[in-house]
Scaffold this motif. Structure first.
Motif, PDB file in Angstrom:
ATOM      1  N   VAL A   1      12.831  59.344  55.991  1.00  0.00           N
ATOM      2  CA  VAL A   1      12.043  59.669  57.212  1.00  0.00           C
ATOM      3  C   VAL A   1      12.903  59.178  58.530  1.00  0.00           C
ATOM      4  CG1 VAL A   1      10.224  59.159  58.718  1.00  0.00           C
ATOM      5  CG2 VAL A   1       9.968  59.536  56.003  1.00  0.00           C
ATOM      6  N   PHE A   2      13.489  58.080  58.360  1.00  0.00           N
ATOM      7  CA  PHE A   2      14.542  57.638  59.524  1.00  0.00           C
ATOM      8  C   PHE A   2      15.594  58.658  59.869  1.00  0.00           C
ATOM      9  CE2 PHE A   2      18.162  55.458  61.021  1.00  0.00           C
ATOM     10  CZ  PHE A   2      17.889  55.303  62.385  1.00  0.00           C
TER      11      PHE A   2
ATOM     12  N   ASP B   1      11.353  52.134  46.408  1.00  0.00           N
ATOM     13  CA  ASP B   1      10.894  53.601  46.716  1.00  0.00           C
ATOM     14  C   ASP B   1      10.402  53.741  48.101  1.00  0.00           C
ATOM     15  OD1 ASP B   1      11.396  54.262  44.021  1.00  0.00           O
ATOM     16  OD2 ASP B   1       9.413  53.922  43.346  1.00  0.00           O
ATOM     17  N   LEU B   2       9.621  52.571  48.677  1.00  0.00           N
ATOM     18  CA  LEU B   2       9.227  52.792  49.920  1.00  0.00           C
ATOM     19  C   LEU B   2      10.392  52.903  51.019  1.00  0.00           C
ATOM     20  CD1 LEU B   2       6.029  50.761  49.980  1.00  0.00           C
ATOM     21  CD2 LEU B   2       6.158  53.078  50.051  1.00  0.00           C
ATOM     22  N   LEU B   3      11.529  52.002  50.679  1.00  0.00           N
ATOM     23  CA  LEU B   3      12.714  52.069  51.309  1.00  0.00           C
ATOM     24  C   LEU B   3      13.293  52.802  51.330  1.00  0.00           C
ATOM     25  CD1 LEU B   3      14.615  49.907  52.871  1.00  0.00           C
ATOM     26  CD2 LEU B   3      15.739  49.418  51.125  1.00  0.00           C
ATOM     27  N   ARG B   4      13.523  53.561  50.190  1.00  0.00           N
ATOM     28  CA  ARG B   4      14.049  55.191  50.140  1.00  0.00           C
ATOM     29  C   ARG B   4      13.233  56.051  50.947  1.00  0.00           C
ATOM     30  NH1 ARG B   4      12.355  59.296  47.313  1.00  0.00           N
ATOM     31  NH2 ARG B   4      11.456  57.923  45.688  1.00  0.00           N
TER      32      ARG B   4
ATOM     33  N   PHE C   1      21.380  52.654  47.853  1.00  0.00           N
ATOM     34  CA  PHE C   1      20.808  53.824  47.232  1.00  0.00           C
ATOM     35  C   PHE C   1      22.031  54.746  46.608  1.00  0.00           C
ATOM     36  CE2 PHE C   1      17.044  52.633  49.581  1.00  0.00           C
ATOM     37  CZ  PHE C   1      16.017  52.642  48.362  1.00  0.00           C
ATOM     38  N   PHE C   2      23.063  54.708  47.129  1.00  0.00           N
ATOM     39  CA  PHE C   2      24.252  55.418  46.301  1.00  0.00           C
ATOM     40  C   PHE C   2      24.621  54.858  45.033  1.00  0.00           C
ATOM     41  CE2 PHE C   2      28.867  56.598  45.478  1.00  0.00           C
ATOM     42  CZ  PHE C   2      28.829  57.905  45.612  1.00  0.00           C
ATOM     43  N   VAL C   3      24.585  53.719  44.786  1.00  0.00           N
ATOM     44  CA  VAL C   3      24.620  53.060  43.561  1.00  0.00           C
ATOM     45  C   VAL C   3      23.285  53.028  42.769  1.00  0.00           C
ATOM     46  CG1 VAL C   3      24.994  50.919  42.467  1.00  0.00           C
ATOM     47  CG2 VAL C   3      26.374  51.512  44.422  1.00  0.00           C
TER      48      VAL C   3
ATOM     49  N   THR D   1      12.895  49.655  38.474  1.00  0.00           N
ATOM     50  CA  THR D   1      12.349  50.141  39.456  1.00  0.00           C
ATOM     51  C   THR D   1      11.194  49.618  40.048  1.00  0.00           C
ATOM     52  OG1 THR D   1      11.753  52.485  40.629  1.00  0.00           O
ATOM     53  CG2 THR D   1      10.990  52.089  38.495  1.00  0.00           C
ATOM     54  N   TYR D   2      10.908  49.566  41.307  1.00  0.00           N
ATOM     55  CA  TYR D   2       9.652  48.775  41.916  1.00  0.00           C
ATOM     56  C   TYR D   2       9.292  49.783  43.430  1.00  0.00           C
ATOM     57  CZ  TYR D   2      11.897  44.915  39.641  1.00  0.00           C
ATOM     58  OH  TYR D   2      12.311  44.200  38.733  1.00  0.00           O
ATOM     59  N   TYR D   3       7.871  49.677  43.578  1.00  0.00           N
ATOM     60  CA  TYR D   3       7.499  50.241  44.602  1.00  0.00           C
ATOM     61  C   TYR D   3       7.984  49.940  45.884  1.00  0.00           C
ATOM     62  CZ  TYR D   3       3.922  52.572  41.463  1.00  0.00           C
ATOM     63  OH  TYR D   3       3.465  53.150  40.884  1.00  0.00           O
ATOM     64  N   PRO D   4       8.500  48.777  46.188  1.00  0.00           N
ATOM     65  CA  PRO D   4       9.148  48.540  47.500  1.00  0.00           C
ATOM     66  C   PRO D   4      10.510  49.148  47.708  1.00  0.00           C
ATOM     67  CG  PRO D   4       8.303  46.514  46.725  1.00  0.00           C
ATOM     68  CD  PRO D   4       7.988  47.685  45.716  1.00  0.00           C
TER      69      PRO D   4
END
Length: 140
Positions: free
Chosen positions: A28-29, A20-23, A122-124, A15-18
């Motif tokens: 939000v989108f 998590d930010l993408l998730r 993100f499903f995977v 896991t990486y912060y980028p």
């Protein structure tokens, strides 16, 4: 069930912060799209125009906005991420198909395609380490 646990272990180890930010950005989108569809029913009816001859097309109208609204919120906080993304995938496939059935809008096609690809990821991948799912799992 074993495959999902294996995916979760891999995701938590990588896991990486980028990501998590993408998730969070995806959530939000989708949440904002849900709010947009709820507040402007004429736009939603216009988007669903190519499907108006299909029986039961009003069911689609009543599924899309709440699914984006609730699913976007769940994806943002990282709770039941795979379930929320699974609810988004048919909607996004429909959004891509509507561009080919109705009037072609390249911007909407690109947006729906990118969103579908991120949802499939993100499903995977799952929600990752910095999420409500991971927090609740660690509290057990």
């Amino acid at each position: 069930m074993g495959k999902i646990k294996q995916w979760n272990k891999w995701a938590n180890a990588h896991t990486y912060y980028p990501l998590d930010l993408l998730r969070v950005a995806l959530g939000v989108f989708l949440f904002m799209k849900g709010v947009d569809f709820m507040s402007d029913s004429e736009q939603m009816a216009l988007v669903m125009g190519p499907l108006e001859k299909i029986p039961g097309s009003m069911i689609f109208l009543h599924y899309v906005a709440p699914a984006h609204f609730v699913g976007g919120f769940l994806i943002t906080i990282g709770l039941l991420t795979r379930w929320a993304v699974a609810a988004q995938i048919p909607i996004l496939i429909g959004a891509i198909l509507i561009n080919f059935l109705g009037e072609m809008n390249v911007a909407n096609l690109i947006t729906a395609t990118i969103t579908l690809m991120v949802c499939c990821f993100f499903f995977v991948y799952g929600s990752g380490k910095h999420s409500a799912d991971y927090y609740l799992k660690m509290q057990q």
